[in-house]
Design a protein around this motif. Sequence first.
Motif, mmCIF file in Angstrom:
data_model
loop_
_atom_site.group_PDB
_atom_site.id
_atom_site.type_symbol
_atom_site.label_atom_id
_atom_site.label_comp_id
_atom_site.label_asym_id
_atom_site.label_seq_id
_atom_site.Cartn_x
_atom_site.Cartn_y
_atom_site.Cartn_z
ATOM 1 N N THR A 355 54.619 -43.403 -11.302
ATOM 2 C CA THR A 355 54.386 -44.078 -10.181
ATOM 3 C C THR A 355 53.867 -45.559 -9.983
ATOM 4 O OG1 THR A 355 53.539 -41.901 -9.889
ATOM 5 C CG2 THR A 355 52.714 -43.591 -8.187
ATOM 6 N N VAL A 356 54.316 -46.301 -9.137
ATOM 7 C CA VAL A 356 54.241 -47.765 -9.211
ATOM 8 C C VAL A 356 53.525 -47.875 -7.587
ATOM 9 C CG1 VAL A 356 55.190 -50.117 -9.250
ATOM 10 C CG2 VAL A 356 56.043 -48.257 -10.781
ATOM 11 N N ASP A 357 52.554 -48.697 -7.545
ATOM 12 C CA ASP A 357 52.103 -48.699 -5.825
ATOM 13 C C ASP A 357 52.016 -47.411 -5.292
ATOM 14 O OD1 ASP A 357 51.688 -51.677 -6.055
ATOM 15 O OD2 ASP A 357 53.569 -52.014 -4.877
ATOM 16 N N ARG A 358 51.635 -46.359 -6.206
ATOM 17 C CA ARG A 358 51.505 -45.062 -5.384
ATOM 18 C C ARG A 358 52.941 -44.602 -5.239
ATOM 19 N NH1 ARG A 358 46.711 -43.723 -7.120
ATOM 20 N NH2 ARG A 358 45.180 -45.422 -6.686
ATOM 21 N N LEU A 359 54.075 -45.053 -5.495
ATOM 22 C CA LEU A 359 55.224 -44.757 -5.023
ATOM 23 C C LEU A 359 55.913 -44.337 -6.365
ATOM 24 C CD1 LEU A 359 56.765 -47.427 -2.407
ATOM 25 C CD2 LEU A 359 56.070 -45.096 -2.082
ATOM 26 N N GLU A 360 56.391 -42.997 -6.307
ATOM 27 C CA GLU A 360 57.222 -42.523 -7.654
ATOM 28 C C GLU A 360 58.512 -43.491 -7.602
ATOM 29 O OE1 GLU A 360 57.213 -38.048 -8.579
ATOM 30 O OE2 GLU A 360 59.352 -38.396 -8.501
ATOM 31 N N PHE A 361 58.626 -43.692 -9.049
ATOM 32 C CA PHE A 361 59.690 -44.608 -9.341
ATOM 33 C C PHE A 361 60.745 -43.736 -9.894
ATOM 34 C CE2 PHE A 361 61.392 -47.161 -13.219
ATOM 35 C CZ PHE A 361 62.219 -47.668 -12.429
ATOM 36 N N PRO A 362 61.944 -43.720 -9.214
ATOM 37 C CA PRO A 362 63.098 -42.842 -9.129
ATOM 38 C C PRO A 362 63.861 -42.983 -10.373
ATOM 39 C CG PRO A 362 63.662 -44.218 -7.457
ATOM 40 C CD PRO A 362 62.254 -44.536 -8.059
ATOM 41 N N PHE A 363 63.343 -43.052 -11.750
ATOM 42 C CA PHE A 363 63.896 -43.463 -12.915
ATOM 43 C C PHE A 363 64.982 -42.452 -13.201
ATOM 44 C CE2 PHE A 363 63.472 -44.305 -17.622
ATOM 45 C CZ PHE A 363 64.284 -45.212 -17.486
ATOM 46 N N ILE A 364 64.689 -41.243 -12.924
ATOM 47 C CA ILE A 364 65.771 -39.890 -13.365
ATOM 48 C C ILE A 364 66.985 -40.168 -12.413
ATOM 49 C CG2 ILE A 364 66.131 -37.495 -13.602
ATOM 50 C CD1 ILE A 364 62.769 -37.577 -13.968
ATOM 51 N N ASP A 365 66.636 -40.356 -11.265
ATOM 52 C CA ASP A 365 68.022 -40.198 -10.538
ATOM 53 C C ASP A 365 68.662 -41.582 -10.607
ATOM 54 O OD1 ASP A 365 67.572 -38.014 -9.264
ATOM 55 O OD2 ASP A 365 66.648 -38.317 -7.443
ATOM 56 N N ALA A 366 68.233 -42.888 -10.909
ATOM 57 C CA ALA A 366 68.742 -43.972 -11.205
ATOM 58 C C ALA A 366 69.503 -43.828 -12.582
ATOM 59 C CB ALA A 366 67.762 -45.136 -11.298
ATOM 60 N N ASN A 367 69.101 -43.065 -13.458
ATOM 61 C CA ASN A 367 69.750 -42.745 -14.603
ATOM 62 C C ASN A 367 71.222 -42.138 -14.425
ATOM 63 O OD1 ASN A 367 68.795 -43.442 -17.857
ATOM 64 N ND2 ASN A 367 67.139 -43.496 -16.177
ATOM 65 N N LYS A 368 71.081 -41.086 -13.251
ATOM 66 C CA LYS A 368 72.356 -40.413 -12.997
ATOM 67 C C LYS A 368 73.308 -41.306 -12.628
ATOM 68 C CE LYS A 368 69.711 -36.047 -12.374
ATOM 69 N NZ LYS A 368 69.283 -35.140 -11.011
ATOM 70 N N GLU A 369 72.652 -42.074 -11.776
ATOM 71 C CA GLU A 369 73.638 -43.083 -10.919
ATOM 72 C C GLU A 369 74.223 -44.256 -11.992
ATOM 73 O OE1 GLU A 369 72.503 -44.522 -6.482
ATOM 74 O OE2 GLU A 369 71.621 -45.705 -8.276
ATOM 75 N N ILE A 370 73.476 -44.571 -12.851
ATOM 76 C CA ILE A 370 74.216 -45.723 -13.896
ATOM 77 C C ILE A 370 74.892 -45.009 -14.688
ATOM 78 C CG2 ILE A 370 73.538 -47.493 -15.567
ATOM 79 C CD1 ILE A 370 70.473 -47.233 -14.700
ATOM 80 N N ALA A 371 74.852 -43.747 -15.180
ATOM 81 C CA ALA A 371 75.701 -43.164 -16.113
ATOM 82 C C ALA A 371 77.118 -42.790 -15.352
ATOM 83 C CB ALA A 371 74.980 -41.669 -16.405
ATOM 84 N N GLN A 372 76.981 -42.367 -13.917
ATOM 85 C CA GLN A 372 78.158 -42.010 -13.245
ATOM 86 C C GLN A 372 78.992 -43.655 -13.000
ATOM 87 O OE1 GLN A 372 77.624 -41.055 -9.321
ATOM 88 N NE2 GLN A 372 79.696 -39.791 -9.127
ATOM 89 N N TYR A 373 78.360 -44.739 -13.136
ATOM 90 C CA TYR A 373 78.962 -45.942 -13.035
ATOM 91 C C TYR A 373 79.818 -46.213 -14.274
ATOM 92 C CZ TYR A 373 79.827 -50.859 -12.445
ATOM 93 O OH TYR A 373 80.698 -51.927 -12.138
ATOM 94 N N TYR A 374 79.176 -45.683 -15.487
ATOM 95 C CA TYR A 374 79.489 -46.096 -16.700
ATOM 96 C C TYR A 374 80.547 -45.124 -17.276
ATOM 97 C CZ TYR A 374 77.258 -50.571 -16.690
ATOM 98 O OH TYR A 374 76.793 -51.746 -16.628
ATOM 99 N N GLY A 375 80.860 -44.106 -16.339
ATOM 100 C CA GLY A 375 81.900 -43.039 -16.956
ATOM 101 C C GLY A 375 81.224 -41.925 -17.658
#
Length: 420
Positions: A355-375
């Motif tokens: 959590t940053v500034d009381r907002l959950e940092f969507p690291f897991i979903d961002a990883n899914k997105e980056i992974a898709q971009y890199y095949g």
Amino acid sequence: MNLATVLNSYSDEYWDFKDAKNDGIHSIANYPAPMVAPMQHELLSLLLKENTAYRKMLDPFHGSGITLVEGQSLGLEVLGIDINPYAHIISLAKLEKYDPKIIEVANHEIIQRIENLRKSNIAVLHAFDNIQKWFRDDVTDDLRIIRTAITMEPNSKTRRYFWLCFGEIVKRYSNTRTSTFKLHVKEAKKISEMENNVLSDFFEKIEETYKLIGYPRQGPFHLTCGNSIEIMKTYEQGSFDIICTSPPYGDNATTVTYGQFSVLQLLWIDNADFQYDSSCIDNFSKIDSMSLGGAHSTSNAFYYSPIISSYVSRLSSHKQTKIKRFYADYENAFRLMSRLLKPRGSMVLTLGNRTVDRLEFPFIDANKEIAQYYGLELIHVINRNIIKKRMPARVSRLSDGKPVDSMSKETVLLFRKGGC
Ligand SMILES: C[S@@+](CC[C@H](N)C(=O)[O-])C[C@H]1O[C@@H](n2cnc3c(N)ncnc32)[C@H](O)[C@@H]1O
């Protein structure tokens, strides 16, 4: 049956590994945020059952080397990188082959040497800034004796094993609180009440550790201490069948300060017996600021995740800069990891949302997105509870000391390069 089908037959609770222990070789040293060894073992075994041609694994953020040791025990050639020299020292002691007979003799000799040094009151002077703040004088005297005795050991591999044992004793007898990974001095009363068994505890530690380093080893290993973004650039594209890691989750000043946890041990250990840049212990926070999520990133992200972009826009400007820097570093590391993976290779990432500034940092979903971009294709997701957590459920923020929730859940993402 393919791996996705096999994994779907397990319940998520199974992966909590409620009764699992990091015992045996994994109990020789303490390091924050350890992986669950039996779980890593099972995941890697499943990968190897499905892909019998897999030979080589990389963990670019290896921490205490749990995944590397499990991979090695399954016959994989394992390569590991970590920026923290203490993680390097621990993992080296776990992965190196030792002849128990040589260690038995060395243990006996060092005990004699320490007794002699103590009787004649001789020890090489060792000091660093604020040594009196972090160690009581009588503790410092005894640590100096052990340190001197280790430097007199002629075999460098045996010395490295002694340094690991010594590091654990240094930490146990330092004046820092055990309730946090950050460096905070204990109350004066607690410091003065601490019983000094430095020498006898070291003797016990070498005897215990000696029994555990007889772990059966199979595959070869290679460890490098340094920034994985730079070191991964030196490896050939498509070098690895498996990349299995738990990367840092972000701003390490408010999460796990691996560097602060390690610096007192490193100030006592002789760096001449290891290959790392000793300037990283010039000050207590240098390792943490050099690490991913530290304040000094200069690189830019190649692919900017829309999930991150939308998240960043909701943060205060100070936090925006920090998250952007972390993301840039992380995306650089991810791009290199995806390049280093062979076609049909597997990537296993253990991740958490903080959590940053009381907002959950969507690291897991961002990883899914980056992974898709890199095949990389997402094959399976495991959501698990972190059962044996050493961190308190609430931790204090460095900036204002206010409580924030620490993580009690993590997610494992399994990707396959070029489809399954
Ligand atoms: C989550 S821990 C890994 C936990 C580990 N899997 C274990 O079993 O203990 C993350 C590790 O990444 C390391 N690290 C952070 N930034 C790094 C960098 N730029 N290069 C290499 N290692 C880094 C930290 O020192 C820490 O040991």
